[in-house]
Design a protein around this motif. Structure first.
Motif, mmCIF file in Angstrom:
data_model
loop_
_atom_site.group_PDB
_atom_site.id
_atom_site.type_symbol
_atom_site.label_atom_id
_atom_site.label_comp_id
_atom_site.label_asym_id
_atom_site.label_seq_id
_atom_site.Cartn_x
_atom_site.Cartn_y
_atom_site.Cartn_z
ATOM 1 N N UNK A 119 0.669 -1.001 -0.013
ATOM 2 C CA UNK A 119 0.525 -0.017 -0.068
ATOM 3 C C UNK A 119 0.563 1.258 0.297
ATOM 4 N N UNK A 120 2.029 0.997 0.690
ATOM 5 C CA UNK A 120 3.177 2.812 0.889
ATOM 6 C C UNK A 120 3.307 2.530 -1.028
ATOM 7 N N UNK A 121 4.319 1.295 -1.084
ATOM 8 C CA UNK A 121 5.231 0.969 -2.138
ATOM 9 C C UNK A 121 3.947 1.192 -3.684
ATOM 10 N N UNK A 122 3.086 1.176 -4.152
ATOM 11 C CA UNK A 122 1.982 1.458 -5.311
ATOM 12 C C UNK A 122 2.312 3.064 -5.898
ATOM 13 N N UNK A 123 1.875 4.293 -4.304
ATOM 14 C CA UNK A 123 2.258 5.626 -4.857
ATOM 15 C C UNK A 123 2.933 5.398 -4.696
ATOM 16 N N UNK A 124 4.220 5.438 -4.443
ATOM 17 C CA UNK A 124 5.991 5.855 -4.695
ATOM 18 C C UNK A 124 6.167 5.406 -5.910
ATOM 19 N N UNK A 125 4.951 4.177 -6.459
ATOM 20 C CA UNK A 125 5.535 3.650 -7.946
ATOM 21 C C UNK A 125 5.182 4.749 -8.881
ATOM 22 N N UNK A 126 4.150 5.625 -8.789
ATOM 23 C CA UNK A 126 3.488 6.525 -9.205
ATOM 24 C C UNK A 126 3.564 7.737 -9.553
ATOM 25 N N UNK A 127 4.641 8.351 -8.413
ATOM 26 C CA UNK A 127 4.561 9.451 -7.798
ATOM 27 C C UNK A 127 6.386 9.472 -8.576
ATOM 28 N N UNK A 128 6.916 8.465 -8.577
ATOM 29 C CA UNK A 128 8.824 8.645 -8.838
ATOM 30 C C UNK A 128 8.603 8.357 -10.485
ATOM 31 N N UNK A 129 7.073 7.466 -11.052
ATOM 32 C CA UNK A 129 7.197 7.339 -12.132
ATOM 33 C C UNK A 129 6.439 8.565 -13.456
#
Length: 77
Positions: free
Chosen positions: A50-60
């Motif tokens: 749940x933390x890594x999915x938004x981070x993937x979107x943000x950094x991508x």
């Protein structure tokens, strides 16, 4: 490779790993984390996902970090 790409790939690998574990119904999800066997390992894995999915979107997506259009700049603030 710059920091943004490293963060993106790390978050992407975590997200994909968590999705695979949850979809496959891995036995890792039921291993207990504490001695009382009340907290399953799946809870921790889901939290990481749940933390890594938004981070993937943000950094991508560069537009989320450095907005170029007026509307995106207004939404950022």
């Amino acid at each position: 490779m710059n920091k943004r790409k490293i963060y993106f790939y790390a978050a992407l690998i975590l997200t994909i790993s968590v999705i695979i574990l949850l979809v496959m119904g891995s036995s890792l999800l039921t291993i207990a984390l504490d001695s009382n066997e009340s907290i399953p390992f799946g809870t921790l894995i889901t939290g990481i996902g749940m933390v890594s999915l938004p981070l993937t979107i943000y950094w991508g997506i560069k537009e989320l970090r450095k907005p170029s259009s007026k509307l995106n700049r207004m939404l950022r603030n």
